[in-house]
Write an enzyme that holds these catalytic residues in place. Structure first.
Site, short mmCIF file in Angstrom:
data_model
loop_
_atom_site.label_atom_id
_atom_site.label_comp_id
_atom_site.label_asym_id
_atom_site.label_seq_id
_atom_site.Cartn_x
_atom_site.Cartn_y
_atom_site.Cartn_z
N TYR A 1 13.03 5.03 9.61
CA TYR A 1 11.57 5.09 9.56
C TYR A 1 11.07 5.40 10.97
CZ TYR A 1 6.91 3.25 8.22
OH TYR A 1 5.57 3.09 7.97
N ARG B 1 -0.40 16.27 8.73
CA ARG B 1 -0.56 15.36 9.88
C ARG B 1 0.56 14.34 9.81
NH1 ARG B 1 -2.52 9.89 9.81
NH2 ARG B 1 -0.27 9.86 9.96
N LYS C 1 9.29 6.41 3.45
CA LYS C 1 8.36 5.39 2.91
C LYS C 1 8.95 4.79 1.62
CE LYS C 1 4.74 5.81 5.75
NZ LYS C 1 4.02 4.74 6.45
N GLU D 1 0.07 10.25 1.80
CA GLU D 1 0.63 9.94 3.12
C GLU D 1 0.52 11.15 4.04
OE1 GLU D 1 2.27 6.66 3.42
OE2 GLU D 1 1.81 7.20 5.50
N ASP D 2 -0.01 10.92 5.21
CA ASP D 2 -0.02 11.91 6.29
C ASP D 2 -0.65 13.25 5.92
OD1 ASP D 2 1.13 9.77 7.48
OD2 ASP D 2 2.88 10.80 8.26
N ASP E 1 -2.17 5.39 2.35
CA ASP E 1 -1.51 4.47 3.26
C ASP E 1 -2.12 4.52 4.66
OD1 ASP E 1 0.50 2.66 3.95
OD2 ASP E 1 1.81 4.26 4.67
N ASP E 2 -2.52 5.71 5.09
CA ASP E 2 -3.03 5.86 6.46
C ASP E 2 -4.44 5.30 6.59
OD1 ASP E 2 -0.70 7.37 7.45
OD2 ASP E 2 -1.35 8.75 5.89
N ASN F 1 1.62 6.80 16.25
CA ASN F 1 3.07 6.97 16.07
C ASN F 1 3.47 8.43 16.27
OD1 ASN F 1 3.58 4.26 15.22
ND2 ASN F 1 2.60 4.77 13.28
O1 OAA Z 1 4.60 6.07 9.22
C1 OAA Z 1 4.23 5.19 10.03
O2 OAA Z 1 4.97 4.66 10.84
C2 OAA Z 1 2.82 4.70 9.96
C3 OAA Z 1 1.96 5.73 9.39
O3 OAA Z 1 1.68 5.76 8.20
C4 OAA Z 1 1.56 6.86 10.25
O4 OAA Z 1 1.68 6.78 11.48
O5 OAA Z 1 1.12 7.86 9.68
MG MG Z 2 1.30 7.72 7.52
#
Ligand code: OAA
Ligand code: MG
Length: 616
Positions: A164, A217, A235, A307-308, A330-331, A472
């Site tokens: 991760y 992203r 994830k 996600e992202d 999640d973000d 991150n």
């Molecule tokens: O993935 C991770 O560590 C946390 C997160 O959702 C991101 O930074 O987009």
């Molecule tokens: Mg994320």
């Protein structure tokens, strides 16, 4: 009605050892089961159960699977060793080696799963390069899924940074070069009009959670296009290891609408569509088709985690589908919930209530505004006043400076609620000096922005400045743990999105916490699934935050930690799941009735175990 075990026996007789079509006899029996009392929980509660299984059963041979349009293959002999869901390597017993045609295919030694684990941990520790450890772990997942999860669960603090954040970020950047096998579904513009068929190509049918990205992203690394696949894969590994969902219930998806990353477009190893990103109607239509196909294929209780995605699509998708699907970003929401938990827990160290504090964010995108909104919601409930009132304690800085009323005309819609009356301020350090926040939160995806001057300013008017560097991976962190402690002369309470090692500052050891949504989404998703939630509600995010904050112990506070250690994450996830499920029931959004009495015990009993099963 024929029992499931009898059916499996029948299937063995009918299908035998090779690769054959499922017989008409079984088809009709299955149809009967579907129409009759059979509840589809083939493996016990919602398919989570355990116990002794024959090699054909486990969580693969669901009735759904038997009616797929393609051939069902049954593993035995060499094929069994090549099937990561069932392979146990040298751990196959003598009896199993006889019964499943493995004689001669394995060396004579028989080893336990524990010994396999020790051997693999030993060899992983020989690698110095984190990406090599990542590749070794992916190879293990492809070879022996249960062993992969056993390693991850038993060594979570050591292996989380490998599978991760931060290593997964580098893996995505180099995904084209390290790509081996598909670990999820790729849905590109080429599949437009055929997405339902594409979903049916995936071998598992009883999907409970989908994590989907369009790669625009990826962490704070920007547009990685199709190579963002590493994120849904990572994830979902955590969904299983940390939250106890069955691996076969998890589906990673990457939507490929192109990339605007010139480097990837010119990279001969790039694995995605070599075109610039589709926008507008073309994008919307593809996403719409995907979301409709998901509901049609898996029903309305499948959880879709976004996600992202880039800001503009992230907010839009969440609002478009939140009233028709079980969706979670999640973000925006997971990060908000984990940060709120950290703040609630930090109050034990800094004193006061949330409403007594002043918050300043660097970054006004999905994470920043998502967190700000959840803090405001919590404060408004505490002080029993409208959320607009609570927002006044929260200030945001974006790339153009402090978000103030005079900028209203040019602000994106998600920033508008945060435009307060104030003269314009350009630089973060000046905003810190002007607003005098007690809490500073970095969520811009831009590294090294909490400079010495910024941290010193925070420390000049706060006894214990609370500093969260959330971006991150590690390269994008607003400052390092060492910088936060050093520049505040050991007074900062610090947590970051990516992990940092403990810091020795003037003889005292400070342990930084990891404010990463990995604390929340696995337990949150488990809570939705065990209750059969049909929609996500903000109060469920608050419930998750409270459950996480309640898990922080005095011994953690003594080290300066505002989060519990990840080593207890399964227990923590069970508590989060229970609190979330309780809220789902309370809000009348649960479809699994009646409500179990002890939800923590129930959540624990539903969790996947990676321990090998015996094959008859
Ligand atoms: O993935 C991770 O560590 C946390 C997160 O959702 C991101 O930074 O987009
Ligand atoms: Mg994320």
């Amino acid at each position: 009605m024929i029992s499931l075990n009898a059916l499996k026996f029948l299937k063995k007789l009918v299908v035998g050892k090779g690769e054959r079509k499922v017989s008409a006899l079984m088809e009709s029996t299955l149809k009967e089961m579907r129409n009759g009392s059979h509840d589809n929980s083939v493996n016990g509660k919602f398919g989570f159960g355990g116990g002794v299984e024959d090699v054909y059963g486990e969580d693969r041979a669901t009735e759904d699977q038997l009616v797929t349009p393609w051939t069902v293959s049954i593993a035995s002999g060499y094929t069994l060793l090549r099937d990561p869901h069932h392979n146990k390597g040298l751990a196959f017993t003598e009896k199993e080696r006889d019964a499943h045609y493995l004689r001669g295919l394995l060396p004579p030694a028989i080893v336990s799963q524990d010994l396999q684990e020790r051997k693999l941990m030993h060899s992983l520790r020989q690698y110095d390069v984190p990406l090599h450890k990542y590749i070794a772990m992916m190879d293990l997942q492809e070879r022996n899924e249960r062993l992969f999860y056993k390693l991850l669960i038993d060594n979570v603090e050591e292996l989380l940074p490998v599978v991760y954040t931060p290593t997964v970020g580098e893996a995505c950047q180099k995904y084209g070069s390290i790509y081996r096998r598909p670990q999820g579904l790729y849905i590109s513009l080429k599949e437009k009009g055929k997405i339902l068929e594409v979903l049916k190509n995936w071998p598992e049918k009883s999907i409970q959670v989908i994590v989907v990205t369009d790669g625009e992203r990826i962490l704070g690394l920007g547009d990685l296009g199709c190579q963002g696949m590493g994120i849904p894969v990572g994830k979902l590994s955590l969904y299983t290891a940390l939250g106890g969902l069955r691996p076969s219930a998890c589906l990673p998806v990457t939507i490929d609408v192109g990339t605007n990353n010139e480097q990837l477009l010119n990279d001969e190893f790039y694995i995605g569509l070599k075109q610039r990103r589709a926008r507008g109607q073309e994008y919307t239509e593809l996403l719409d088709e995907f979301m409709n196909a998901v509901k049609q294929n898996y029903g309305e209780k499948v959880l879709v985690q976004f996600e992202d995605f880039a800001n503009h699509n992230a907010f839009e998708l969440l609002s478009r589908y939140s009233s028709s699907h079980l969706v979670f970003n999640d973000d925006i929401q997971g990060t908000a919930s984990v940060v709120l938990a950290g703040l609630i827990s930090a109050l034990k160290l800094v004193g006061g209530s949330l409403a007594d504090h002043t918050f300043l964010f660097l970054g006004a995108g999905e994470a920043g505004t998502g967190i700000a909104e959840l803090i405001a919601l919590k404060i408004s409930k505490q002080i029993k006043s409208p959320v607009e009132e609570a927002r006044k304690k929260i200030w945001l800085v974006d790339s153009k400076g402090l978000i103030v009323k005079s900028r209203l005309g040019s602000l994106q819609h998600f920033k508008k609620p945060w435009a307060h009356e104030h003269e314009p301020v350009k630089e973060l350090v000046d905003a810190v000096k002007a607003i005098k926040p007690t809490v500073l939160i970095g969520s811009s995806g831009v590294g090294k922005t909490f400079t010495k001057e910024v941290v010193e300013a925070m420390a000049s008017f706060n006894e214990k400045p609370l500093i969260l560097a959330l971006s991150n991976p590690t390269s994008q962190s607003e400052c390092t743990a060492e910088e936060a402690y050093k520049w505040s002369k050991g007074r900062a309470i610090f947590a970051s999105g990516s992990p940092f090692d403990p810091v020795n500052y003037e003889g005292k050891v400070f342990v930084p916490g990891q404010a990463n949504n990995a604390y929340i989404f696995p337990g949150f998703g488990l809570g939705l699934i065990i209750s059969g939630a049909i929609r996500v509600h903000d109060d469920m995010l608050l419930a998750a935050s409270e459950a996480l904050a309640a898990q922080v112990k005095q011994e953690n506070y003594d080290k300066g930690l505002i989060y519990p250690p990840f080593s207890n994450i399964r227990k923590i996830s069970a508590h989060i799941a229970a609190n979330v499920a309780a809220k789902v029931y309370e809000l009348g959004l649960a479809s699994h009735l009646p409500r179990p009495k002890n939800l923590v015990k129930y959540a624990e009993s539903c969790m996947y175990s990676p321990v090998y099963r015996s094959y008859r």
